[in-house]
Design an enzyme around this catalytic site. Structure first.
Site, PDB file in Angstrom:
ATOM      1  CG  ASP A  36      -2.252  -0.891   1.187  1.00 46.32           C
ATOM      2  OD1 ASP A  36      -2.333  -1.513   0.225  1.00 46.32           O
ATOM      3  OD2 ASP A  36      -2.855  -0.989   2.148  1.00 46.32           O
ATOM      4  CG  MET A  37       1.780   5.428  -1.907  1.00 43.49           C
ATOM      5  SD  MET A  37       3.528   5.013  -1.791  1.00 43.49           S
ATOM      6  CE  MET A  37       4.028   4.461  -3.208  1.00 43.49           C
TER       7      MET A  37
ATOM      8  CD  GLN B  17      -0.776   7.773  -2.388  1.00 41.96           C
ATOM      9  OE1 GLN B  17       0.297   8.451  -2.396  1.00 41.96           O
ATOM     10  NE2 GLN B  17      -1.083   7.607  -1.206  1.00 41.96           N
TER      11      GLN B  17
ATOM     12  NE  ARG C  32      -4.966  -1.318  -3.803  1.00 39.92           N
ATOM     13  CZ  ARG C  32      -4.484  -1.930  -2.662  1.00 39.92           C
ATOM     14  NH1 ARG C  32      -4.194  -0.783  -1.744  1.00 39.92           N
ATOM     15  NH2 ARG C  32      -4.540  -3.019  -2.151  1.00 39.92           N
TER      16      ARG C  32
ATOM     17  CE  LYS D  15     -12.118   9.480  -6.996  1.00 37.29           C
ATOM     18  NZ  LYS D  15     -13.312  10.063  -6.727  1.00 37.29           N
TER      19      LYS D  15
ATOM     20  CB  THR E 193     -12.478   4.280  -7.647  1.00 36.65           C
ATOM     21  OG1 THR E 193     -13.326   5.501  -7.297  1.00 36.65           O
ATOM     22  CG2 THR E 193     -13.045   3.685  -8.725  1.00 36.65           C
ATOM     23  CG  HIS E 194     -15.533   3.186  -2.753  1.00 34.78           C
ATOM     24  ND1 HIS E 194     -14.625   3.536  -2.038  1.00 34.78           N
ATOM     25  CD2 HIS E 194     -15.506   1.644  -2.333  1.00 34.78           C
ATOM     26  CE1 HIS E 194     -13.709   2.733  -1.162  1.00 34.78           C
ATOM     27  NE2 HIS E 194     -14.701   1.467  -1.526  1.00 34.78           N
TER      28      HIS E 194
ATOM     29  NE  ARG F  54      -7.802   6.104   8.292  1.00 31.43           N
ATOM     30  CZ  ARG F  54      -6.909   5.276   8.995  1.00 31.43           C
ATOM     31  NH1 ARG F  54      -6.589   5.703  10.020  1.00 31.43           N
ATOM     32  NH2 ARG F  54      -6.491   4.137   8.610  1.00 31.43           N
ATOM     33  NE  ARG F  55     -12.473   3.601   4.991  1.00 30.47           N
ATOM     34  CZ  ARG F  55     -11.045   3.780   5.193  1.00 30.47           C
ATOM     35  NH1 ARG F  55     -10.345   3.212   5.710  1.00 30.47           N
ATOM     36  NH2 ARG F  55     -10.447   5.118   4.601  1.00 30.47           N
TER      37      ARG F  55
HETATM   38  P1  FDA Z   1     -14.880   9.255  -3.540  1.00 28.07           P
HETATM   39  O1  FDA Z   1     -13.912   9.616  -2.486  1.00 28.07           O
HETATM   40  O2  FDA Z   1     -14.958  10.515  -4.705  1.00 28.07           O
HETATM   41  O3  FDA Z   1     -15.991   8.418  -2.934  1.00 28.07           O
HETATM   42  C1  FDA Z   1     -16.986   8.129  -3.884  1.00 28.07           C
HETATM   43  C2  FDA Z   1     -18.149   7.685  -3.081  1.00 28.07           C
HETATM   44  O4  FDA Z   1     -17.795   6.508  -2.216  1.00 28.07           O
HETATM   45  C3  FDA Z   1     -18.550   8.785  -2.186  1.00 28.07           C
HETATM   46  O5  FDA Z   1     -19.978   8.979  -2.238  1.00 28.07           O
HETATM   47  C4  FDA Z   1     -18.140   8.417  -0.666  1.00 28.07           C
HETATM   48  O6  FDA Z   1     -18.757   8.794   0.208  1.00 28.07           O
HETATM   49  C5  FDA Z   1     -18.027   6.906  -0.843  1.00 28.07           C
HETATM   50  N1  FDA Z   1     -16.698   6.198  -0.201  1.00 28.07           N
HETATM   51  C6  FDA Z   1     -15.494   6.495  -0.645  1.00 28.07           C
HETATM   52  N2  FDA Z   1     -14.734   5.818   0.150  1.00 28.07           N
HETATM   53  C7  FDA Z   1     -15.485   5.530   1.326  1.00 28.07           C
HETATM   54  C8  FDA Z   1     -15.071   4.787   2.409  1.00 28.07           C
HETATM   55  N3  FDA Z   1     -14.006   4.279   2.674  1.00 28.07           N
HETATM   56  N4  FDA Z   1     -16.278   4.497   3.360  1.00 28.07           N
HETATM   57  C9  FDA Z   1     -17.404   4.994   3.247  1.00 28.07           C
HETATM   58  N5  FDA Z   1     -17.688   5.562   1.896  1.00 28.07           N
HETATM   59  C10 FDA Z   1     -16.789   5.854   1.049  1.00 28.07           C
HETATM   60  N6  FDA Z   1      -5.435   5.147  -0.378  1.00 28.07           N
HETATM   61  C11 FDA Z   1      -4.077   5.308  -0.282  1.00 28.07           C
HETATM   62  O7  FDA Z   1      -3.882   6.479  -0.182  1.00 28.07           O
HETATM   63  N7  FDA Z   1      -3.439   4.589  -0.440  1.00 28.07           N
HETATM   64  C12 FDA Z   1      -3.469   3.155  -0.515  1.00 28.07           C
HETATM   65  O8  FDA Z   1      -2.822   2.242  -0.599  1.00 28.07           O
HETATM   66  C13 FDA Z   1      -5.011   2.817  -0.755  1.00 28.07           C
HETATM   67  N8  FDA Z   1      -5.513   1.850  -1.223  1.00 28.07           N
HETATM   68  C14 FDA Z   1      -7.044   1.551  -1.239  1.00 28.07           C
HETATM   69  C15 FDA Z   1      -7.434   0.083  -1.711  1.00 28.07           C
HETATM   70  C16 FDA Z   1      -8.666   0.207  -2.165  1.00 28.07           C
HETATM   71  C17 FDA Z   1      -9.215  -1.201  -2.608  1.00 28.07           C
HETATM   72  C18 FDA Z   1      -9.409   1.137  -2.006  1.00 28.07           C
HETATM   73  C19 FDA Z   1     -10.884   0.973  -2.567  1.00 28.07           C
HETATM   74  C20 FDA Z   1      -9.160   2.303  -1.760  1.00 28.07           C
HETATM   75  C21 FDA Z   1      -7.870   2.496  -1.288  1.00 28.07           C
HETATM   76  N9  FDA Z   1      -7.148   3.805  -0.857  1.00 28.07           N
HETATM   77  C22 FDA Z   1      -5.976   4.098  -0.437  1.00 28.07           C
HETATM   78  C23 FDA Z   1      -8.364   4.949  -0.583  1.00 28.07           C
HETATM   79  C24 FDA Z   1      -8.644   5.861  -1.820  1.00 28.07           C
HETATM   80  O9  FDA Z   1      -7.346   6.327  -2.193  1.00 28.07           O
HETATM   81  C25 FDA Z   1      -9.534   6.779  -1.623  1.00 28.07           C
HETATM   82  O10 FDA Z   1      -9.421   7.592  -0.633  1.00 28.07           O
HETATM   83  C26 FDA Z   1     -10.810   6.231  -1.023  1.00 28.07           C
HETATM   84  O11 FDA Z   1     -10.975   4.980  -1.972  1.00 28.07           O
HETATM   85  C27 FDA Z   1     -12.104   7.329  -1.584  1.00 28.07           C
HETATM   86  O12 FDA Z   1     -12.003   7.596  -3.002  1.00 28.07           O
HETATM   87  P2  FDA Z   1     -12.934   7.056  -4.059  1.00 28.07           P
HETATM   88  O13 FDA Z   1     -12.160   6.797  -5.355  1.00 28.07           O
HETATM   89  O14 FDA Z   1     -13.765   5.841  -3.540  1.00 28.07           O
HETATM   90  O15 FDA Z   1     -13.773   8.264  -4.474  1.00 28.07           O
END
Ligand code: FDA
Length: 300
Positions: A125-126, A154, A175, A178, A217-218, A280-281
């Protein structure tokens, strides 16, 4: 987000853990390895791949870093024993990067050697930007030992496209996310549209180099944009998968992706350090607090 949900979420850190536990539950696959295995088996049965992570970061003693390292090595044995479709994600500061690069390097190497015994994959992970260069250094070292290892890029960092130019080839697996940490505007995009634009540019740069990408991403709009591009350019299924965090509501999207033939991997965190992670989540999506409360008080 409702006022009630946001008040509840900001109060969680000061509330007792027994109260916070139901709110943590959707995001964490339990406190023990057995519980995590149980949840991963259930995900595998539904067709999802998994990556498992022991919760924690910024460990400050070598004793603890080595203990976590041993737990990860054991986890690879368990994954093999149970024939799970699951790899492992580690955070460098959880296995000693805050102590020294040498400590993190040695522990990552031990974990990677265990991955190699089982022919499994290791994701590094980063974390936040003070650790970026050292994390790439650990990754490069790992690559000289065993090929099935990947890192994370990222999309909020200005540097990420350059990192792809330097690192990506047919053997590169990253991976793309964002980015979750607070980074300064001197090094990172702050605007959501710019981050999403860079995310797509990175996805394209990876594919053009035949590098494998995990689209983590979500963000449903971003998933739409990725799918449009994948379909219009006929990007090979061998070059990507979708990834999400365990418990984040996706309104049926993951099942649709599976039905369309795409690979979906769920990041499954577990461990006794569940509290900070869950807070955090919840801060990222306070609506969850409302759903959990509704279920908590529901009389069936
Ligand atoms: P965005 O923030 O725009 O969210 C889209 C929608 O999803 C929003 O409606 C939001 O409310 C919902 N949502 C997003 N994340 C949520 C959460 N955790 N809980 C509840 N609701 C959520 N970052 C990093 O810096 N280093 C890493 O190694 C990783 N590894 C990683 C693995 C995986 C499998 C995922 C999915 C994410 C990561 N991340 C991460 C976190 C990533 O960088 C990012 O901060 C979050 O995924 C939120 O960004 P989204 O792309 O989901 O979009």
């Amino acid at each position: 987000m409702s006022f009630f949900n946001s008040i509840l979420t900001s109060s969680l850190p000061i509330l007792p853990k027994w109260f916070a536990k139901p709110f943590a539950k959707p995001y964490v696959a339990g406190e023990t390895e057995d519980e995590a295995v149980f949840h991963i088996q259930a995900l595998n049965e539904k067709g999802f791949a998994a990556t498992v992570d022991i919760l924690g970061e910024h460990v400050l003693t070598t004793e603890e870093a080595r203990d976590i390292t041993n737990q990860y090595c054991h986890l690879y044995d368990r994954i093999a024993q149970e024939s799970l479709d699951c790899n492992i994600s580690i955070k460098p500061t959880h296995i000693g990067l805050d102590i020294s690069l040498a400590e993190a390097m040695a522990n990552t190497t031990a974990i990677l050697n265990k991955a190699k015994v089982h022919g499994n994959f290791l994701r590094i992970d980063m974390e936040n930007s003070p650790f970026t260069d050292q994390t790439f250094e650990i990754y490069q070292h790992c690559k000289t030992i065993y090929d099935k290892v990947g890192v994370v890029l990222q999309a909020y960092l200005f540097r990420s496209l350059d990192d792809i130019q330097h690192l990506a080839n047919g053997q590169f697996n990253s991976r793309i996310c964002k980015g979750i940490y607070k980074e300064s505007e001197a090094i990172a995009f702050q605007d959501r549209e710019e981050i999403n634009g860079n995310y797509l540019d990175m996805a394209k740069a990876m594919a053009s180099r035949n590098a494998y990408a995990g689209y983590a991403t979500h963000d449903q709009d971003l998933i739409d944009r990725i799918l449009n591009w994948i379909e219009s350019e006929n990007i090979s299924l061998d070059l990507f998968e979708f990834q999400v965090l365990y418990g984040v509501p996706m309104n049926g999207r993951l099942e649709s992706l599976l039905e369309a033939g795409y690979k979906v991997r769920i990041y499954v965190p577990y461990g006794p350090d569940w509290f900070d992670y869950s807070v955090r989540r919840l801060k990222e999506n306070p609506n969850i607090a409302g759903y959990v409360l509704k279920n908590f008080f529901r009389k069936d």
